[in-house]
Design a protein around this motif. Structure first.
Motif, mmCIF file in Angstrom:
data_model
loop_
_atom_site.group_PDB
_atom_site.id
_atom_site.type_symbol
_atom_site.label_atom_id
_atom_site.label_comp_id
_atom_site.label_asym_id
_atom_site.label_seq_id
_atom_site.Cartn_x
_atom_site.Cartn_y
_atom_site.Cartn_z
ATOM 1 N N ASN A 77 41.788 30.140 29.135
ATOM 2 C CA ASN A 77 40.815 31.175 29.492
ATOM 3 C C ASN A 77 40.884 31.395 30.988
ATOM 4 O O ASN A 77 41.234 30.476 31.738
ATOM 5 N N VAL A 78 40.530 32.586 31.426
ATOM 6 C CA VAL A 78 40.454 32.832 32.869
ATOM 7 C C VAL A 78 39.364 31.944 33.431
ATOM 8 O O VAL A 78 38.232 31.934 32.946
ATOM 9 N N ARG A 79 39.738 31.146 34.434
ATOM 10 C CA ARG A 79 38.752 30.264 35.056
ATOM 11 C C ARG A 79 39.066 30.067 36.532
ATOM 12 O O ARG A 79 40.221 30.051 36.940
ATOM 13 N N HIS A 80 38.024 29.913 37.282
ATOM 14 C CA HIS A 80 38.088 29.732 38.725
ATOM 15 C C HIS A 80 38.719 28.381 39.043
ATOM 16 O O HIS A 80 38.310 27.360 38.504
ATOM 17 N N ALA A 81 39.720 28.375 39.908
ATOM 18 C CA ALA A 81 40.367 27.129 40.330
ATOM 19 C C ALA A 81 39.820 26.671 41.682
ATOM 20 O O ALA A 81 39.462 25.510 41.853
ATOM 21 N N ARG A 82 39.778 27.593 42.644
ATOM 22 C CA ARG A 82 39.244 27.270 43.965
ATOM 23 C C ARG A 82 39.008 28.569 44.726
ATOM 24 O O ARG A 82 39.538 29.615 44.363
ATOM 25 N N SER A 83 38.218 28.470 45.784
ATOM 26 C CA SER A 83 37.956 29.657 46.597
ATOM 27 C C SER A 83 37.401 29.244 47.944
ATOM 28 O O SER A 83 36.955 28.113 48.138
ATOM 29 N N ARG A 84 37.426 30.216 48.846
ATOM 30 C CA ARG A 84 36.761 30.057 50.146
ATOM 31 C C ARG A 84 36.274 31.427 50.584
ATOM 32 O O ARG A 84 36.938 32.436 50.403
ATOM 33 N N GLY A 85 35.052 31.453 51.084
ATOM 34 C CA GLY A 85 34.499 32.672 51.650
ATOM 35 C C GLY A 85 33.920 33.675 50.670
ATOM 36 O O GLY A 85 33.443 34.720 51.096
ATOM 37 N N LEU A 86 33.969 33.385 49.378
ATOM 38 C CA LEU A 86 33.455 34.326 48.383
ATOM 39 C C LEU A 86 32.258 33.711 47.663
ATOM 40 O O LEU A 86 32.290 32.533 47.307
ATOM 41 N N ASP A 87 31.235 34.533 47.435
ATOM 42 C CA ASP A 87 30.046 34.019 46.754
ATOM 43 C C ASP A 87 30.207 34.108 45.231
ATOM 44 O O ASP A 87 31.184 34.654 44.720
#
Length: 80
Positions: free
Chosen positions: A43-53
């Motif tokens: 499934n589409v899933r968030h792995a990592r991020s920076r700067g986004l809410d």
């Protein structure tokens, strides 16, 4: 860094050197505020991020889900 498409101020792309061994299909999304990485399967899933809410990440997940086939086609075309 192949760009797959641009939408809503984001550039959707992957890196040509995606690890050794290569990571499973995923996509990066970047705008002026930050960047996020999403896995595509199972499934589409968030792995990592920076700067986004959270709101931006949720919007990205929905957009990536809607265009997942296009993203995977670009991935497979580049890496095959």
């Amino acid at each position: 860094m192949p760009v797959i498409f641009k939408q809503d101020g984001f550039r959707f792309f992957f890196y040509s050197d995606e690890g050794d061994p290569r990571e499973p299909p995923h996509v990066h999304a970047r705008n002026a505020d930050g960047e996020a990485k999403f896995w595509l399967r199972p499934n589409v899933r968030h792995a990592r991020s920076r700067g986004l809410d959270f709101r931006a990440l949720r919007k990205l997940a929905i957009l990536i889900e809607a265009r997942r086939d296009e993203i995977e086609d670009a991935w497979n075309g580049h890496f095959s």
